[in-house]
Write a protein that holds these residues in place. Structure first.
Motif, short mmCIF file in Angstrom:
data_model
loop_
_atom_site.label_atom_id
_atom_site.label_comp_id
_atom_site.label_asym_id
_atom_site.label_seq_id
_atom_site.Cartn_x
_atom_site.Cartn_y
_atom_site.Cartn_z
N UNK A 1 66.70 27.93 26.77
CA UNK A 1 66.61 29.32 26.29
C UNK A 1 65.55 30.10 27.06
N UNK A 2 64.44 29.43 27.36
CA UNK A 2 63.36 30.10 28.08
C UNK A 2 63.75 30.36 29.54
N UNK A 3 64.45 29.41 30.13
CA UNK A 3 64.89 29.63 31.52
C UNK A 3 65.87 30.80 31.58
N UNK A 4 66.78 30.86 30.62
CA UNK A 4 67.74 31.97 30.58
C UNK A 4 67.03 33.30 30.40
N UNK A 5 66.02 33.32 29.53
CA UNK A 5 65.29 34.56 29.31
C UNK A 5 64.50 34.95 30.57
N UNK A 6 63.97 33.95 31.27
CA UNK A 6 63.22 34.24 32.49
C UNK A 6 64.10 34.94 33.53
N UNK A 7 65.33 34.49 33.66
CA UNK A 7 66.25 35.13 34.61
C UNK A 7 66.57 36.56 34.19
N UNK B 1 58.43 29.28 21.17
CA UNK B 1 59.52 30.22 21.44
C UNK B 1 59.10 31.24 22.50
N UNK B 2 60.05 31.73 23.31
CA UNK B 2 59.68 32.69 24.36
C UNK B 2 59.34 34.07 23.82
N UNK B 3 59.76 34.37 22.59
CA UNK B 3 59.43 35.66 22.00
C UNK B 3 58.06 35.58 21.29
N UNK B 4 57.52 36.73 20.94
CA UNK B 4 56.28 36.75 20.17
C UNK B 4 56.60 36.50 18.69
N UNK B 5 55.65 35.88 18.01
CA UNK B 5 55.72 35.72 16.55
C UNK B 5 54.69 36.66 15.96
N UNK B 6 55.12 37.53 15.05
CA UNK B 6 54.26 38.60 14.54
C UNK B 6 54.20 38.62 13.02
N UNK B 7 53.10 39.21 12.53
CA UNK B 7 52.97 39.50 11.11
C UNK B 7 53.20 41.00 10.89
N UNK B 8 53.90 41.30 9.83
CA UNK B 8 54.21 42.68 9.45
C UNK B 8 53.34 43.05 8.24
N UNK B 9 52.39 43.93 8.46
CA UNK B 9 51.50 44.39 7.39
C UNK B 9 51.86 45.78 6.89
N UNK B 10 53.03 46.28 7.25
CA UNK B 10 53.35 47.67 6.97
C UNK B 10 53.54 48.00 5.50
N UNK B 11 53.70 46.98 4.65
CA UNK B 11 53.84 47.29 3.23
C UNK B 11 52.50 47.50 2.55
N UNK C 1 55.64 30.50 38.20
CA UNK C 1 55.00 30.47 36.89
C UNK C 1 55.44 29.20 36.19
N UNK C 2 54.48 28.39 35.74
CA UNK C 2 54.83 27.21 34.95
C UNK C 2 54.66 27.56 33.48
N UNK C 3 55.73 27.40 32.72
CA UNK C 3 55.70 27.75 31.30
C UNK C 3 56.43 29.05 31.05
N UNK C 4 57.42 28.98 30.15
CA UNK C 4 58.25 30.16 29.88
C UNK C 4 58.10 30.69 28.47
N UNK C 5 56.89 30.60 27.92
CA UNK C 5 56.65 31.18 26.61
C UNK C 5 56.49 32.69 26.71
N UNK C 6 55.98 33.31 25.63
CA UNK C 6 55.84 34.76 25.63
C UNK C 6 54.97 35.27 26.77
#
Length: 345
Positions: A199-205, A331-341, A169-174
């Motif tokens: 950071x992404x390589x570490x998360x991939x492992x 970033x390797x994690x997702x970026x989200x919006x919180x609409x719960x309020x 896999x090329x690319x270690x994003x979300x």
């Protein structure tokens, strides 16, 4: 209600009227969490104006990765046994079920498809066919991952992957990280992630990759041949969205292999193919459009992967500019919006 909109050009948070149902089997959903996809960035950059038929000054509500709660049901929204308050995952298109493509098992090409996303908002109206009930104990932040899980699994289906095949896999994003987990479940061997960010390589492992390659410090081709006993990978998934990386992905592909171009590459992006090697390698190049029929399976796979590492960057809609800045860093994690309020201060 709050709604983050692309206005062709420009992006702004607006206070819009709550949407109303169109069909008797429509469902009003109160959005809980919604993730930012690379395609949202493409839309904001104006790359999808023609495809989505967005005209200057339009108020196009962004977002298609979301989970929420059933707020109201149309009188004929009865096929799935939904009830008010149910936790649900959402798909973003409504298909007619009648055209040639729908009847031919190619729903993603529906001739009468209606785009009914717009999930960066407090409320969204979708058709019952787009709504999938979740267990009562579902973490709604994690549930916003179901749409990307569905399209990643669609990508895996198109690979023709057999257990024991060697995969890179090329690319270690979300998306790359979701691929790692789902490819592992599908039986991928010598699973390798090529990614310049540590950071992404570490998360991939941690996600299950067997090997990682730093393209800034290592010879990617030489290392790939070392990992694969000189044969190259059976499958390479390009998920970085960086056009020059496609050539690297092609070069490390073994004879008879499959290269999948999964990412959004932007308007007028092009890749020049060496036809001589394409002939002698007898490879396949695959694209991935959408994820028809995938949600029932995605809901099952959702239960089997580790979602917690993806949940780190969560923003209120009012902080949308900051959220986009973080998303654009890759970033390797997702970026989200919180609409719960519910739009309350």
């Amino acid at each position: 209600m709050r709604a983050l909109c692309y206005t062709c050009p420009g992006t702004h948070l607006y206070n819009l009227k709550q949407p109303e149902t169109i069909y008797p089997d429509d469902v009003l959903v109160r959005i809980a969490y919604a993730g930012i996809c690379g395609s949202d960035i493409n839309i904001m950059n104006g790359h999808e104006d023609d495809f989505l038929k967005i005209k200057k000054g339009d108020c196009y509500i962004l977002g298609h990765e979301a989970a929420g709660y059933v707020a109201e049901l149309g009188p004929k929204a009865t096929a799935k046994g939904l009830k008010k308050g149910d936790k649900v995952a959402l798909y973003y298109n409504q298909h007619c079920g009648k055209c040639y493509y729908c009847r031919n098992g190619q729903e993603q090409f529906c001739s009468n498809m209606q785009s009914r996303g717009g999930f960066f908002a407090d409320y969204a109206v979708v058709n019952e066919q787009q709504v999938f009930k979740l267990p009562d104990d579902t973490d709604m932040r994690e549930a916003a991952l179901i749409e990307p899980i569905s399209v990643v699994q669609r990508g895996i289906d198109l690979l023709g992957l057999r257990p024991g095949m060697k995969v890179a896999v090329t690319g270690g994003g979300g998306i790359g990280m979701l691929f790692v987990q789902l490819l592992r479940l599908a039986g991928a061997a010598r699973l390798t992630v090529i990614e310049p960010v540590e950071e992404k390589r570490e998360m991939a492992l941690k996600m299950g990759a067997d090997y990682v390659i730093d393209p800034k410090k290592e010879d990617v081709l030489a290392r790939s041949l070392e990992i694969t006993d000189g044969m190259g990978f059976d499958v390479v998934v390009e998920s970085s969205g960086v056009v020059p990386v496609i050539q690297t992905a092609y070069e490390i592909l073994g004879r008879g292999g499959t290269l999948e171009l999964f990412a959004c590459y932007g308007k007028q992006a092009a890749y020049s193919l060496d036809l001589a090697s394409f002939f002698t390698k007898e490879v396949k190049i695959v694209g991935v459009f959408q994820s028809p029929y995938m949600y029932p399976r995605a809901l099952e796979l959702f239960q089997r992967i580790d979602k917690k590492p993806f949940i780190r960057h969560i923003f209120k809609p009012e902080d949308w500019e900051k959220a986009l800045e973080v998303r654009k860093t890759g970033v390797p994690q997702k970026v989200m919006f919180d609409f719960t309020d519910g739009g309350k201060a």
